[in-house]
Design a protein around this motif. Structure first.
Motif, mmCIF file in Angstrom:
data_model
loop_
_atom_site.group_PDB
_atom_site.id
_atom_site.type_symbol
_atom_site.label_atom_id
_atom_site.label_comp_id
_atom_site.label_asym_id
_atom_site.label_seq_id
_atom_site.Cartn_x
_atom_site.Cartn_y
_atom_site.Cartn_z
ATOM 1 N N ASP A 197 0.797 -1.107 0.147
ATOM 2 C CA ASP A 197 -0.025 -0.300 -0.211
ATOM 3 C C ASP A 197 0.748 1.025 -0.114
ATOM 4 O OD1 ASP A 197 -2.328 -1.412 -0.060
ATOM 5 O OD2 ASP A 197 -2.396 -1.909 1.919
ATOM 6 N N LEU A 198 1.782 1.339 -0.815
ATOM 7 C CA LEU A 198 2.449 2.597 -1.236
ATOM 8 C C LEU A 198 1.531 3.567 -1.607
ATOM 9 C CD1 LEU A 198 6.090 1.728 -2.057
ATOM 10 C CD2 LEU A 198 5.292 3.011 -0.082
ATOM 11 N N ILE A 244 12.580 -1.576 -1.329
ATOM 12 C CA ILE A 244 12.620 -2.217 -0.126
ATOM 13 C C ILE A 244 11.765 -1.471 0.768
ATOM 14 C CG2 ILE A 244 13.846 -3.639 1.539
ATOM 15 C CD1 ILE A 244 14.720 -4.358 -1.281
ATOM 16 N N ASP A 245 10.748 -2.145 1.105
ATOM 17 C CA ASP A 245 9.776 -1.629 2.101
ATOM 18 C C ASP A 245 10.552 -1.890 3.486
ATOM 19 O OD1 ASP A 245 8.139 -0.418 3.731
ATOM 20 O OD2 ASP A 245 6.541 -2.101 3.043
ATOM 21 N N MET A 246 10.988 -0.849 4.133
ATOM 22 C CA MET A 246 11.737 -1.173 5.472
ATOM 23 C C MET A 246 10.663 -1.561 6.628
ATOM 24 S SD MET A 246 14.719 -0.890 4.809
ATOM 25 C CE MET A 246 15.402 -0.782 6.608
ATOM 26 N N ARG A 247 9.615 -1.129 6.372
ATOM 27 C CA ARG A 247 8.649 -1.793 7.311
ATOM 28 C C ARG A 247 8.507 -3.069 7.219
ATOM 29 N NH1 ARG A 247 4.049 1.989 9.918
ATOM 30 N NH2 ARG A 247 4.849 3.956 9.561
ATOM 31 N N GLU A 248 8.507 -3.697 6.115
ATOM 32 C CA GLU A 248 8.270 -5.243 6.254
ATOM 33 C C GLU A 248 9.712 -5.921 6.567
ATOM 34 O OE1 GLU A 248 6.126 -7.323 5.395
ATOM 35 O OE2 GLU A 248 4.458 -6.071 4.711
ATOM 36 N N ARG A 249 10.555 -4.988 6.132
ATOM 37 C CA ARG A 249 11.998 -5.779 6.410
ATOM 38 C C ARG A 249 12.307 -5.593 7.864
ATOM 39 N NH1 ARG A 249 15.704 -8.213 7.016
ATOM 40 N NH2 ARG A 249 17.792 -8.167 6.078
ATOM 41 N N LEU A 250 11.605 -4.580 8.676
ATOM 42 C CA LEU A 250 12.083 -4.810 10.076
ATOM 43 C C LEU A 250 10.882 -5.413 10.857
ATOM 44 C CD1 LEU A 250 13.533 -0.950 10.179
ATOM 45 C CD2 LEU A 250 14.709 -3.316 10.448
ATOM 46 N N ASP A 251 9.884 -5.903 10.028
ATOM 47 C CA ASP A 251 8.769 -6.675 10.857
ATOM 48 C C ASP A 251 7.654 -5.413 11.557
ATOM 49 O OD1 ASP A 251 9.561 -9.099 9.902
ATOM 50 O OD2 ASP A 251 11.046 -9.235 11.695
ATOM 51 N N VAL A 289 4.456 -2.892 11.762
ATOM 52 C CA VAL A 289 3.072 -2.649 11.059
ATOM 53 C C VAL A 289 3.074 -2.022 9.530
ATOM 54 C CG1 VAL A 289 1.710 -2.521 13.300
ATOM 55 C CG2 VAL A 289 2.741 -0.505 12.193
ATOM 56 N N PRO A 290 2.343 -2.533 8.962
ATOM 57 C CA PRO A 290 2.488 -1.938 7.454
ATOM 58 C C PRO A 290 1.888 -0.477 7.413
ATOM 59 C CG PRO A 290 1.126 -4.152 7.606
ATOM 60 C CD PRO A 290 1.563 -3.456 8.798
ATOM 61 N N ARG A 291 2.398 0.261 6.425
ATOM 62 C CA ARG A 291 2.123 1.528 6.198
ATOM 63 C C ARG A 291 0.471 1.774 5.978
ATOM 64 N NH1 ARG A 291 5.820 2.220 3.577
ATOM 65 N NH2 ARG A 291 7.279 3.260 4.960
ATOM 66 N N VAL A 292 -0.010 2.692 6.796
ATOM 67 C CA VAL A 292 -1.395 2.947 6.230
ATOM 68 C C VAL A 292 -1.569 3.507 4.732
ATOM 69 C CG1 VAL A 292 -3.579 4.575 6.846
ATOM 70 C CG2 VAL A 292 -1.599 3.734 8.494
ATOM 71 N N PRO A 293 -2.477 2.911 4.031
ATOM 72 C CA PRO A 293 -2.514 3.390 2.649
ATOM 73 C C PRO A 293 -2.810 4.655 2.238
ATOM 74 C CG PRO A 293 -4.069 1.285 3.282
ATOM 75 C CD PRO A 293 -3.498 2.002 4.495
ATOM 76 N N GLY A 294 -1.942 5.235 1.564
ATOM 77 C CA GLY A 294 -2.077 6.692 1.234
ATOM 78 C C GLY A 294 -1.221 7.595 1.946
#
Lengths: 949, 168
Positions: A560-561, B68-75, B77-82
């Motif tokens: 969701d970027l 690379i999504d650092m949030r995923e990389r660092l386990d 919480v996913p980013r809020v859409p938008g």
């Protein structure tokens, strides 16, 4: 520096000499055919001479002595001695020996030990035997004369000579630059090479010393070179790496240009347009120019072939004519290198296996000399190389035997195959038709290796053969590997590039057409020209879409970027509550889509995508190392609009399709849908619950939408429920009296529309959408129910929507037109499916027609023979025994019903079927689920009858 | 507000400049020499079947960058859409990567010897990408070893030795 200098010199020498030898090979074969052609002889002589001279420079005595002896003999020929095949063979042998020594030299960097006296003696003997005792003298004197004589031929062999001349020049320059300091290392190497020769005092001395046996060699080289310098200066040698870098840079430029063009295209009257157009043209020219520098004539890969064929002919005792055309056709040097070996192998094959022996040919009534035609030409972005022989052709029976023997196929499978398919077996691994392994081919390197090599560079190879007449192999290869033509497709909202080269064709599958996706135990397949083509949904393969039935779970990689092109971005977004969803789309999704038919070697399969855009030239960029494990992509590229797209690797998909996926991957879904026989009528049903626990179903195609409405918005009026829907009042009906609408919250409804009229059927919950072969047991007496059927193992009531429509509207089917008539028009419905008979009969009855339904054309004809009359016949197309087309045709043969209008009814509505229907006496054509269409057609038919009457 | 622990303008070799970034509220520092670029990621093309850390590929001025999504990389919480995100461009083995983070802060010059080893109880995933911790006034800054971050999927040792080699 000295060592490196010598290394460079040696490398240069080896390259040049090898090139020269290839040319000599070619020339010699020509020479043998035309012994009186002095020009050819001059060319050969000159080349051998130069080899000898260069060997002298570098102090390679063994090579030099051999070249010298060969040269001497050839000098005799130039002097007028008759050329015998033996002599030619001997010279060829000498050249082979020279090559051997050269390759040893290349590996060890010193001349190998050994003696060539055997050959030299023979050569000398022939020279002497030629009656020219003054061979040496003459030879020594010859070159000077040769130089002036051969000025003309030089132009002919210009291309071949160029590299050598550059080399000589390089040598000269090198010697001029080399000073005494280099001497130590230089002579060290030389000492090893020429143990018995004295250590040269200086590079010049070294050059002179070996030249002693043939002093004019060096002297002759120099003037010739001066004369040609004007020519050689026009070309330079450029490191291939530099060209590669240039190529990459230009590719970038092309991409940027595309990007700019895309941007400006969106702006009206941009001032950038004109200069950008110019930039675009210049870029295109530049790209073409750079591409050209990498291009080489395909003939370069052919140079060795005449010699090979000649030797083969001699070994095999055959007479072979090798005709080459299109040698000037150019292709990328990288590709050229890669096809050299496969090509050689194939020509060998043609000569060895393809052509019969001389006796065999005569017996078959063919000319004694066999022909191999090698030709090359451009076609689109590809180069086509054809290798044709007029030999025995491929023997399908033998291939079959072999295929069975090698367990490539079973006898049963082979029986079903066409000869063309059988011929393709020669490309399978572990296949060779040669009865005996000959010296030439059949040594374990078969056509499968050829095929693999060609496919590695994105090419393909095919064979056509007529037994007794010959075989033609067709190789199709891309001109270049850097820029490929790719088909841009879309799946689950994301675009991908598929290399065009492996795309065989595009098929559009639609739910109700001839080309529709069918399922065998959840494995999608397509019937394509009587063959079953395994299919794979690209979205499933890439896991970019939730599998059907698993609901709205978002794809695992959905990210969701902001601005990210997420798979759900366009179109297939999970519908929020209450929103309008299109169940038909879901149903069609299963059976419809664009199928990109892909051929990768023996594997042919289709990938299903949502849409296909056009073809674009793309510059392949490798995936970053982090993504390389995703083998399904071979690279990525930037499109004209600036977005990055992934290039799908057809090989990767082939592995996935033929590997585990078809077996395991889909197993998860397997229990969801029962297996069914795809040949029967398969109907998509919407299963729901309403007024009772037992599931109910309606054909999905009758449903316009699924909606959820707030019960608070339902307005009771006059004993009926109404709701505002899309700016109109929509009546809502209950399935039965047991149904209780919800007290609060959202009420699911099924929306049915007919032209302007909309009706909502309230249900408790929507369960599923399933594809089922319907076997309806008609139950009488139940209002609004056609009958019951087993859907997913559960007895399910199939509703008769025709029953509910009048409930919602009094005038649903009461068309004023039909009311005017004094009597009901008689309609004969012919349909083998009880489901459709039961569904359509009420619909037509409700429309004011008197309907008689029969289940086969035979029955219909029986009624004709009984003297029954109908105003219009509605007939299904797909029926067992006699299909609709045959039925319509047969009506023409008998006067009684020949004028009765007949309307075709089918679940397939492809243009081809419609066309065929029109040709076979049908007056119109209606889709089975197109109830409105059917009513319309009946009405206009009836009106037409009314006018006539 | 963060306070530089070193006097500004001191070009002593014993200091390192860090680009600070925030990921899910946590402050991270990336050695400035390893940062090629800071950009706002746009039009990311997701790569199906790739590791979950891989946000996708994007076009940055004609180069294809792996995000690379650092949030995923660092386990995390996913980013809020938008929600707005930023990316830090890294060059690794001749390839371009972009670390997608929440926002970019200021550049800090810190003493090289001010770095402390990872606390022993740090989550192993974090510990594997953290080169140490700085105690700043008011908060802690985790130093990201960017090359280890790119060692997704953990072909661990071989790569990370190379990585540290490059980093050093």
């Amino acid at each position: 520096m000295g060592a490196k200098f010598l290394d460079d010199l040696l490398t240069e020498f080896l390259t040049e000499t090898n090139e020269s030898l290839d040319v000599v090979d070619c020339e010699l074969v020509k020479f043998e055919q035309e012994p009186n052609n002095a020009k050819i002889l001059d060319n050969i002589f000159r080349l051998v001479h130069t080899i000898k001279g260069t060997c002298g420079f570098l102090g390679l005595p063994r090579l030099e002595a051999l070249a010298h002896a060969a040269e001497t003999l050839m000098g005799n020929f130039r002097g007028g001695v008759a050329v015998t095949p033996d002599a030619v063979t001997l010279i060829l042998e000498s050249l082979d020996r020279i090559k051997e020594i050269l390759s040893a030299l290349e590996q060890a960097e010193v001349e190998p030990d050994g003696s060539d006296n055997d050959l030299i003696d023979q050569l000398d003997l022939l020279s002497a035997g030629g009656g020219n005792s003054a061979a040496h003298d003459q030879n020594d004197a010859e070159p000077e004369a040769a130089e002036s004589e051969i000025e003309e031929p030089l132009k002919i062999v210009q291309r071949e000579l160029k590299p050598r001349e550059v080399s000589l020049e390089g040598l000269e320059r090198a010697f001029a630059e080399a000073d005494g300091a280099d001497l130590g290392t230089a002579s060290e190497t030389a000492a090893e090479a020429a143990a018995e020769t004295e250590k040269p005092e200086s590079p010049e001395g070294k050059a002179e010393k070996p030249a002693a046996p043939a002093p004019p060699a060096v002297d002759a080289g120099a003037p010739a070179e001066k004369r040609e310098r004007a020519v050689t200066n026009q070309s330079i040698r450029v490191n291939v790496d530099s060209l590669e870098t240039l190529m990459t840079t230009v590719s970038e430029l092309v991409l940027t240009r595309n990007q700019l063009l895309e941007m400006v295209r969106r702006i009206e009257d941009s001032e950038f347009k004109v200069p950008l157009q110019r930039l675009s043209n210049v870029t295109a020219e530049l790209q073409e120019g750079i591409m050209k520098t990498r291009m080489q004539p395909v003939g370069n890969a052919w140079q060795k072939l005449p010699r090979i064929v000649r030797d083969l002919a001699k070994d095999l005792g055959k007479k072979i004519d090798l005709e080459m055309s299109g040698a000037e056709t150019e292709l990328d040097r990288q590709v050229l290198e890669l096809i050299k070996d496969p090509l050689t192998h194939m020509v060998r094959n043609s000569a060895d296996h393809g052509l019969e022996t001389t006796e065999g040919r005569l017996a078959a009534g063919k000319p004694e000399t066999g022909r191999i035609d090698l030709s090359a030409y451009h076609e689109g972005g590809h180069i086509i190389i054809e290798i044709a022989d007029d030999g025995r052709g491929l023997n399908a029976e033998k291939i079959k035997e072999k295929a069975v023997e090698n367990e490539l196929a079973t006898q049963a499978e082979l029986e079903k195959m066409t000869d063309v398919q059988i011929q393709k077996f020669i490309f399978k691994a572990g296949f060779s038709t040669a009865k005996e392994v000959t010296n030439v081919s059949g040594r374990g390197v078969g056509m499968d290796v050829v095929r693999t090599n060609i496919e590695l560079i994105g090419g393909s190879v095919d064979v056509t053969s007529v037994e007794g007449k010959g075989s033609t192999f067709l190789i199709k290869i891309p001109l270049t590997l850097a820029i490929i033509s790719a088909l841009i497709v879309e799946s689950a909202g994301q675009r991908f590039a598929v290399p065009q080269l492996c795309v065989v064709e595009l098929v559009r599958a639609q739910a109700e057409s001839d080309h529709r996706i069918e399922m065998i135990n959840d494995t999608p397949v397509l019937r394509l020209r009587n063959k079953l083509l395994p299919l794979m949904h690209l979205s499933k393969l890439l896991e970019i879409e939730a599998a059907p039935g698993s609901g709205d779970q978002s794809a695992p990689e959905a990210f969701d970027l902001p601005g990210a092109v997420s798979p759900e971005a366009d179109g297939r977004e999970p519908e929020p509550q209450g929103a309008v969803s299109t169940p038909t789309a879901k149903k069609f999704e299963e059976a419809a889509g664009f199928i990109v038919v892909i051929q990768v070697g023996p594997h042919c399969y289709g990938i299903v995508v949502d849409s296909v855009f056009d073809t674009e030239e793309i510059v392949v960029k490798p995936m970053s190392s982090m993504l390389r494990e995703v083998t399904i992509f071979s690279g990525n590229t930037i499109l004209g609009d600036g977005s990055v797209i992934l290039i799908v690797d057809p090989n990767g998909i082939a592995d996935a399709v033929h590997g585990s996926l078809f077996v395991d991957g889909l197993q998860n879904d397997a229990d969801e849908d029962a297996a069914f026989d795809s040949t029967d009528d398969v109907v998509s049903l919407l299963v729901f619950r309403a007024g009772g626990n037992e599931p109910k179903a309606v054909p999905l195609s009758l449903v316009t939408r699924l909606e959820e409405i707030d019960v608070a918005t339902i307005e009771p009026s006059n004993g009926r429920d109404l709701v505002q829907y899309r700016g109109k009042l929509m009546p809502l009906v209950n399935v039965n009296d047991a149904f209780q609408k919800r007290k609060e919250g959202m009420q699911p409804i099924l929306v049915f529309t007919d032209e302007e009229q909309v009706m909502g059927l309230m249900v408790d919950e929507i369960v599923d959408i399933v594809e089922e072969r319907l076997n309806i047991e008609v139950t009488a007496g139940m209002e609004g129910v056609i009958g019951s059927a087993v859907v997913k193992g559960q007895a399910t009531e199939v509703l008769d929507i025709g029953h509910y429509l009048p409930k919602a509207f009094d005038n649903w089917f009461r068309r004023p037109e039909s009311d005017d008539r004094g009597y009901s028009m008689r309609v004969l419905l012919v349909d083998d499916s009880s489901f459709f008979r039961n569904m359509l009969s009420p619909v037509m009855s409700a429309g004011g027609y008197s309907v008689t339904a029969v289940e086969s054309a035979d029955e219909a004809l029986k009624m004709r023979d009984e003297g029954k009359q109908f105003d219009v016949i509605v007939s299904d197309i797909e029926m067992p025994d006699m299909d609709g087309f045959a039925f319509a045709q047969s009506l023409l043969s008998d006067a009684r019903w020949s004028t009765t209008p007949i309307v075709a009814l089918s679940s397939h509505t492809s243009p081809a079927v419609i066309e065929r229907a029109r040709e076979s006496n049908f007056i119109d054509y209606v889709g089975k689920f197109d109830r409105a269409g059917l009513m319309e057609v009946l009405k206009s038919t009836v009106d037409a009858i009314g006018e006539v009457a | 507000m963060r306070i530089d622990t070193e006097l500004p303008g001191n070009l002593d070799t014993s200091t390192i400049e860090y680009v600070t970034v925030t990921i899910d509220g946590q402050l991270f520092g990336l050695p400035i020499l390893e940062v090629e670029d800071v950009f706002q990621p746009q039009k990311i093309t997701s790569v199906p079947l790739a590791n979950r850390e891989v946000a996708g590929v994007l076009n940055l001025r004609g180069r294809i960058v792996t995000a690379i999504d650092m949030r995923e990389r660092l386990d995390l919480v996913p980013r809020v859409p938008g929600e707005i995100s930023m990316a830090v461009g890294i060059e690794y083995k001749g390839e371009s990567y972009g670390l997608v983070i929440d926002k970019v802060g200021e550049v800090l010059r810190l003493k090289e010897d001010g770095i402390e080893p990872n606390p022993s109880n740090l989550n192993s995933n974090w510990a594997s990408v953290s080169a140490g911790v700085y105690q700043l006034e008011g908060e802690l800054m985790v130093v990201l070893d960017v090359f280890r971050v790119l060692d997704v999927g953990g072909e661990a040792e071989q790569l990370s030795t190379q990585a540290t080699g490059v980093a050093a």
